[in-house]
Write a protein that holds these residues in place. Sequence first.
Motif, short mmCIF file in Angstrom:
data_model
loop_
_atom_site.label_atom_id
_atom_site.label_comp_id
_atom_site.label_asym_id
_atom_site.label_seq_id
_atom_site.Cartn_x
_atom_site.Cartn_y
_atom_site.Cartn_z
N SER A 1 -4.74 -27.88 15.04
CA SER A 1 -5.48 -27.58 13.81
C SER A 1 -4.67 -27.90 12.56
O SER A 1 -5.25 -28.13 11.49
CB SER A 1 -5.91 -26.11 13.80
OG SER A 1 -4.78 -25.25 13.86
N ASP A 2 -3.33 -27.91 12.67
CA ASP A 2 -2.51 -28.21 11.50
C ASP A 2 -2.01 -29.65 11.48
O ASP A 2 -1.11 -29.98 10.73
CB ASP A 2 -1.32 -27.24 11.43
CG ASP A 2 -0.43 -27.32 12.68
OD1 ASP A 2 -0.87 -27.91 13.69
OD2 ASP A 2 0.69 -26.78 12.64
N GLU A 3 -2.60 -30.51 12.32
CA GLU A 3 -2.27 -31.93 12.33
C GLU A 3 -3.55 -32.75 12.20
O GLU A 3 -4.59 -32.39 12.76
CB GLU A 3 -1.55 -32.32 13.63
CG GLU A 3 -0.19 -31.68 13.80
CD GLU A 3 0.51 -32.08 15.09
OE1 GLU A 3 1.66 -31.65 15.30
OE2 GLU A 3 -0.08 -32.84 15.89
N PHE A 4 -3.47 -33.86 11.48
CA PHE A 4 -4.66 -34.69 11.28
C PHE A 4 -4.93 -35.56 12.51
O PHE A 4 -6.07 -35.74 12.93
CB PHE A 4 -4.50 -35.58 10.05
CG PHE A 4 -5.72 -36.38 9.73
CD1 PHE A 4 -6.73 -35.83 8.96
CD2 PHE A 4 -5.88 -37.66 10.23
CE1 PHE A 4 -7.89 -36.55 8.70
CE2 PHE A 4 -7.02 -38.39 9.96
CZ PHE A 4 -8.04 -37.83 9.19
N GLU A 5 -3.86 -36.13 13.08
CA GLU A 5 -4.00 -37.10 14.16
C GLU A 5 -4.13 -36.41 15.52
O GLU A 5 -3.38 -35.46 15.81
CB GLU A 5 -2.82 -38.06 14.21
CG GLU A 5 -2.71 -38.99 13.02
CD GLU A 5 -2.08 -38.35 11.79
OE1 GLU A 5 -2.11 -38.96 10.72
OE2 GLU A 5 -1.57 -37.21 11.93
N PRO A 6 -5.03 -36.87 16.39
CA PRO A 6 -5.05 -36.37 17.77
C PRO A 6 -3.84 -36.89 18.54
O PRO A 6 -3.18 -37.84 18.10
CB PRO A 6 -6.35 -36.94 18.34
CG PRO A 6 -6.66 -38.14 17.50
CD PRO A 6 -6.09 -37.85 16.14
N ARG A 7 -3.54 -36.26 19.65
CA ARG A 7 -2.42 -36.70 20.50
C ARG A 7 -2.91 -36.90 21.93
O ARG A 7 -3.80 -36.20 22.40
CB ARG A 7 -1.32 -35.65 20.55
CG ARG A 7 -0.65 -35.29 19.25
CD ARG A 7 0.48 -34.35 19.59
NE ARG A 7 1.15 -33.76 18.44
CZ ARG A 7 2.46 -33.55 18.38
NH1 ARG A 7 3.22 -33.89 19.41
NH2 ARG A 7 3.01 -32.98 17.33
N VAL A 8 -2.28 -37.85 22.61
CA VAL A 8 -2.40 -37.93 24.07
C VAL A 8 -1.18 -37.23 24.64
O VAL A 8 -0.05 -37.56 24.30
CB VAL A 8 -2.48 -39.38 24.55
CG1 VAL A 8 -2.42 -39.45 26.09
CG2 VAL A 8 -3.77 -40.03 24.05
N VAL A 9 -1.42 -36.23 25.49
CA VAL A 9 -0.35 -35.45 26.09
C VAL A 9 -0.50 -35.49 27.61
O VAL A 9 -1.50 -35.98 28.14
CB VAL A 9 -0.37 -33.98 25.60
CG1 VAL A 9 -0.15 -33.91 24.09
CG2 VAL A 9 -1.70 -33.31 25.98
N SER A 10 0.50 -34.97 28.31
CA SER A 10 0.42 -34.92 29.76
C SER A 10 1.05 -33.64 30.28
O SER A 10 1.91 -33.04 29.62
CB SER A 10 1.10 -36.14 30.39
OG SER A 10 2.51 -36.09 30.20
N ILE A 11 0.59 -33.22 31.45
CA ILE A 11 1.16 -32.09 32.17
C ILE A 11 1.36 -32.50 33.62
O ILE A 11 0.72 -33.45 34.09
CB ILE A 11 0.25 -30.84 32.10
CG1 ILE A 11 -1.14 -31.16 32.66
CG2 ILE A 11 0.16 -30.29 30.69
CD1 ILE A 11 -2.06 -29.97 32.78
#
Length: 392
Positions: free
Chosen positions: A64-74
């Motif tokens: 919510s405090d970042e403009f850009e989405p991220r691709v993450v992994s688990i």
Amino acid sequence: MKLLLLLILLIGIISYTSSCDSNGTCGNSPFTLCKNNATLLENGGQRIDIDKENGRILFTIKYSDEFEPRVVSIPIQPQSSENHNYYLKSQNTLFGQTTYTKVIGLLQLVDSKSQDILIDIERRIAGPTSNIFFPNNTIGNELTWNQIGNFIFKQSTNTQYTCWPYANKIFKGEIGKYNDLGETLYNGPCFEMKSNGVVSGNANGSDLYIYDGTNVIYKGNLKPISNGDYIRDLPIVYNESKAYTIKEFDISTTDLYYSNQFDKKLYSISLLNTFGPKKTILSDLPSSFKYFNDFIYYSLNGKISRININTGLNEILFDSTLNSNHCICAQGFTGESCDHCDQSNNLISWVNGIPRCIPLTNNGNPITCDYNYQCKSGICREVPISGGVKGC
């Protein structure tokens, strides 16, 4: 031991969490951050994928405090340890939104070694497009437009197979070429395709399963005898009785898995007898799913989960609805210590003591900016109709 197993079966769903208290508890502050405001992006066409070599699930989130989405992994295995730094890994920060471009999120992994990914970008003129996104935060060539494609990548031979609904064709060409998808393998409606690596009978290449976008899945080959055959002349593998209800499908060496939008369920059926009974794997409609090693991994209602196709045991691997604290690299940074930023094509921008690794464009300006001095024009301002992103 038997009592413990019985309790697990009765509960049905097991949840694993990881938490942190502050940036300092994540190991390498301020390059590692302790955050708790992630939303799993899953209803805008974003998909999940599995990095089979490294044993990780990739998906798209947005803080919510970042403009850009991220691709993450688990990890694909449930994590109960307190090793916070390696639980949620930031693969890519999806910089690149402009007046005419909206970055949507992950479509699929291109290659486990290079960690290149494929993302969906909505362009106001070309519509949905498929673009390769590199680990150095830069966007590669546009592969398809108007409708996103479905791809099979073979990095060892630099081969890209493209199923493009807009063109009604399947192509074979080189990975990442702009406006050149290569030779035509098949003509006709193609919505999604999968290959399980199996070579049937006297075929020259691996089996290719093709969904035509209505209700039929056909069987072709990655090395067809005659290029340009019509898809609907191929052998039928499966015909769903309700048209336009197959949302997504995947293949193992023995079974076909598909999600049904009408029944809101996920089914499996044996490839040896596709006219036989189908088995309900999941009594919900996942936003996206993938099969791997006796498990269906899927996204649904803000969670990444997996279900064992043999036992039915359902495990939550990541739950964005809990807002649990977790460690993550600062924007654009990667690496085990979250301190890698290739400054030959990125700049490091500090805001309130927190760094961002921002890619540079061909003209030397950052793709987004925080301060006027970062722009050659001396002006950093909000980009019109971009949702709030700043640019030079």
